[in-house]
Design a protein around this motif. Structure first.
Motif: not given
Length: 665
Positions: A428, A431-432, A458, A461, A464
């Motif tokens: 996570p 990704i962020a 994020y 959802e 992504e």
């Protein structure tokens, strides 16, 4: 005296009083008398709007609202300074200077390095035209309305000023003003500001210039940039700037040798706390502007200047716990969570521990009494442990083996100090973090979308990866926390506008490891489009200016990943810029095509900059220093003897001004 003459006379008198009070610190009338004259002028101007002048003292109170600060390209790039921390560093720098200039006597100017927000102010015909923050050195934010409210910044100059020039300086908040602002906040139950520097910097970006006018900001000037300035040395430039009306610190010295430089440093290292402003070092410059031109610049720094940083302040406190952060590249950074302690004007609660090797080297443990230092870094660091205060039940720190966010087993590549989480597309924070980098100001600069909103998107959802941003719909956003209709509209509009961001910034936004702003510009300029770059072989890329094997391999690895290829294809389909915008060419011939030319010395028919432009206009490339790759040297008067010697040694053809002009004609 008619009304217009009255207004002009009052303006001139008030400007003089402003100068005496804010620049010379020697007021000649009381505050009450000044206010009475200002009110008289305001009354006259209100009754006679035909005589309005944006440079009037009455306009200092601000009032203009700036919702978005325009990005402006600097007329002359604002470089950073190379830092030094010891006498040996300065002696090494002096040796490099002498090697480049040859055995010539060199004088230095020594000036205190004030800790504030850098600014570049443009004057035309003696009037303030524009004020721009440093930004990335190439471009910054237009904060002219806010700078006009600072009383020590002259709106109109006096004396024999050049027709057009830029002047560089530092916007600072004096200790007294900072303490007064904080006292007022405390009295109304608000949180006080952390330190003068950040408060000064933040003040420049306030939207309401009337609010800026209320803050006791000051502006200290230190460098004049332009052509035909009318002086030949840095020290003379400081004196001239004072004559024109600028507030130039009197704490400066003309040093005849490096020993006198060291004397200046030693004195102010001891006495700097007596100053009314924050200062963190001394800036040493070659005094001769001609020698400055001869020495030139690296890609980051002027070779003719260096900053000596005073020894960082230290504090001792307790390390309560060690936590681990995951960056967008997967790098793990250990962080010390400290018992809050006052250090260099700020309250420190956290400090970087860098990596596992640093923890092991200092044997840092939870519960230790540690020494914290804040030098030139934003995040303080731990530099030692008070072993005498170590608790008896202390346990050695065992570095984590799994990612604290996704529990993937960490890896450590050979030759690298940091551990990494290899779960690139499933962790996570990575990704962020990639999306947050993508939207950042120097990348896509998407208005209405901040780091917290990215995390919100994020977690819900909705995204992504950064390509998903371009498929967001307003109705998806309205249900989110703190997301009203106006905020949703702004975000969608900001995403749409980002499609106009130029290719070099899009390339930087992709977040390729080791590809920062400068590298992205180099690669974009060389390959022109994303397709050519994505297919470039390793050895070819290494030949690009300033691109080494590590960067080239990282770029190749990025484009060989199928997930990245898919994301880029999606971004193309949304209309992002993946081809460089070709500027109108000034090239008039290819006479110098493939030739690298170094310009050195003083010229009579053309300025140095005009010769450099002529080289590019005829297809050549300007070299910053003489090497085996140099084809010609265009030599004027006072060319550095070491450059001449090196050119002769390498067998490089040396052209005088007439020979160069003949060649391109």
């Amino acid at each position: 005296m008619n009304v217009q003459e009255q207004i002009i006379a009052l303006r001139e008198e008030l400007n003089l009083h402003n100068y005496n009070y804010y620049v010379l610190d020697t007021p000649t009338i009381s505050d009450f008398e000044f206010d009475q004259k200002l009110k008289e002028l305001e009354k006259l101007e209100l009754a006679h709007p035909e005589y309005f002048d944006s440079n009037s003292p009455t306009q200092r109170v601000g009032g203009a609202i700036t919702k978005n600060f325009d990005t402006v390209v600097h007329r002359y790039r604002m470089y950073s300074l190379e830092n030094s921390y010891s006498k040996e560093d300065l002696l090494d720098w002096e040796q490099r200077i002498q090697k480049n200039l040859g055995d010539v006597p060199v004088e230095f100017t020594c000036e205190l390095k004030y800790d504030g927000a850098s600014i570049s102010i443009t004057y035309e015909d003696g009037e303030l035209i524009k004020a721009v923050t440093r930004g990335d050195g190439v471009q910054g934010d237009d904060v002219t309305n806010n700078i006009r409210t600072i009383r020590s910044v002259p709106i109109k100059l006096k004396g024999d000023y050049p027709k057009s020039f830029d002047i560089r300086g530092e916007i600072v908040l004096p200790f007294a003003g900072f303490e007064k602002m904080n006292q007022e906040l405390i009295e109304i139950g608000e949180t006080p500001y952390s330190n003068p520097r950040n408060t000064a910097s933040g003040s420049l970006k306030l939207q309401d210039s009337a609010e800026v006018a209320k803050r006791p900001l000051d502006c200290l000037l230190y460098y004049v940039v332009g052509s035909d300035l009318g002086f030949a040395t840095q020290y003379e430039g400081l004196e001239k700037a004072r004559e024109w009306g600028f507030k130039v610190p009197i704490v400066s010295k003309l040093a005849k040798n490096i020993d006198e430089v060291l004397e200046f440093i030693a004195y102010w290292d001891e006495h700097r706390h007596e100053l009314p402003y924050e200062t963190d070092g001394v800036v040493i410059k070659i005094n001769s502007l001609h020698y400055q031109e001869e020495l030139g610049y690296t890609s980051k720094f002027p070779r003719w200047a260096i900053a000596y940083k005073f020894k960082a302040e230290q504090a001792e406190t307790i390390l309560n716990t060690i936590s681990y952060q995951v960056g967008r590249t997967g790098a793990i950074t250990p962080v010390a969570n400290l018992e809050p302690v006052q250090l260099a004007g700020t309250i420190v609660k956290r400090a970087s521990l860098h990596n596992a090797d640093q923890i092991a080297k200092l044997d840092i443990r939870e519960g230790d009494s540690v020494y914290v230092e804040k030098g030139g870094e934003i995040i303080p660091k731990i530099v030692g442990v008070n072993l005498e205060a170590r608790p008896a039940d202390s346990q050695r720190t065992v570095y984590i083996k799994e990612c604290p966010e996704c529990q993937t087993k960490l890896v450590r590549n050979e030759g690298e100090a940091q551990h990494y989480c290899p779960n690139v597309y499933g962790c996570p924070p990575q990704i962020a973090g990639r999306i947050q980098h993508f939207i950042s100001r120097k990348a896509m600069d998407i208005d209405g979308l901040g780091e917290e909103t990215v995390v919100l998107l994020y977690k819900n959802e909705l995204v992504e990866n950064y390509a998903d941003l371009y498929e967001l719909k307003k109705e998806q956003l309205l249900g989110l926390e703190r997301m009203g209709e106006k905020s949703a509209d702004n975000l969608i509009k900001g995403i749409e506008l980002s499609k106009q961001v130029p290719f070099e910034r899009v390339l930087y936004a992709l977040g390729i490891r080791f590809v920062g702003e400068t590298v992205a510009k180099k690669l974009a300029a060389h390959y022109k489009n994303i397709d050519a770059l994505s297919q470039a072989p390793l050895m070819e890329m290494i030949m690009v200016d300033e691109i080494g094997e590590r960067i080239a391999q990282s770029v190749i690895d990025f484009f060989s990943n199928e997930k990245n290829k898919e994301i880029i294809e999606r971004l193309k389909s949304y209309g992002l810029q993946f081809v460089i915008e070709e500027k109108e060419s000034t090239v008039v011939s290819d006479i110098l095509k493939g030739k690298t030319i170094v310009v050195s010395g003083v010229f009579t028919k053309m300025s140095r900059d005009e010769i450099k432009q002529a080289i590019e206009d005829h297809g050549g490339k300007n070299g910053s220093s003489i090497s085996s790759k140099t084809d010609y040297v265009v030599a004027g008067d006072k060319m550095g003897p070491s450059k001449l010697e090196k050119a002769n040694k390498l067998g490089i053809t040396i052209l005088n001004e007439e020979e160069f002009l003949s060649m391109i004609q």
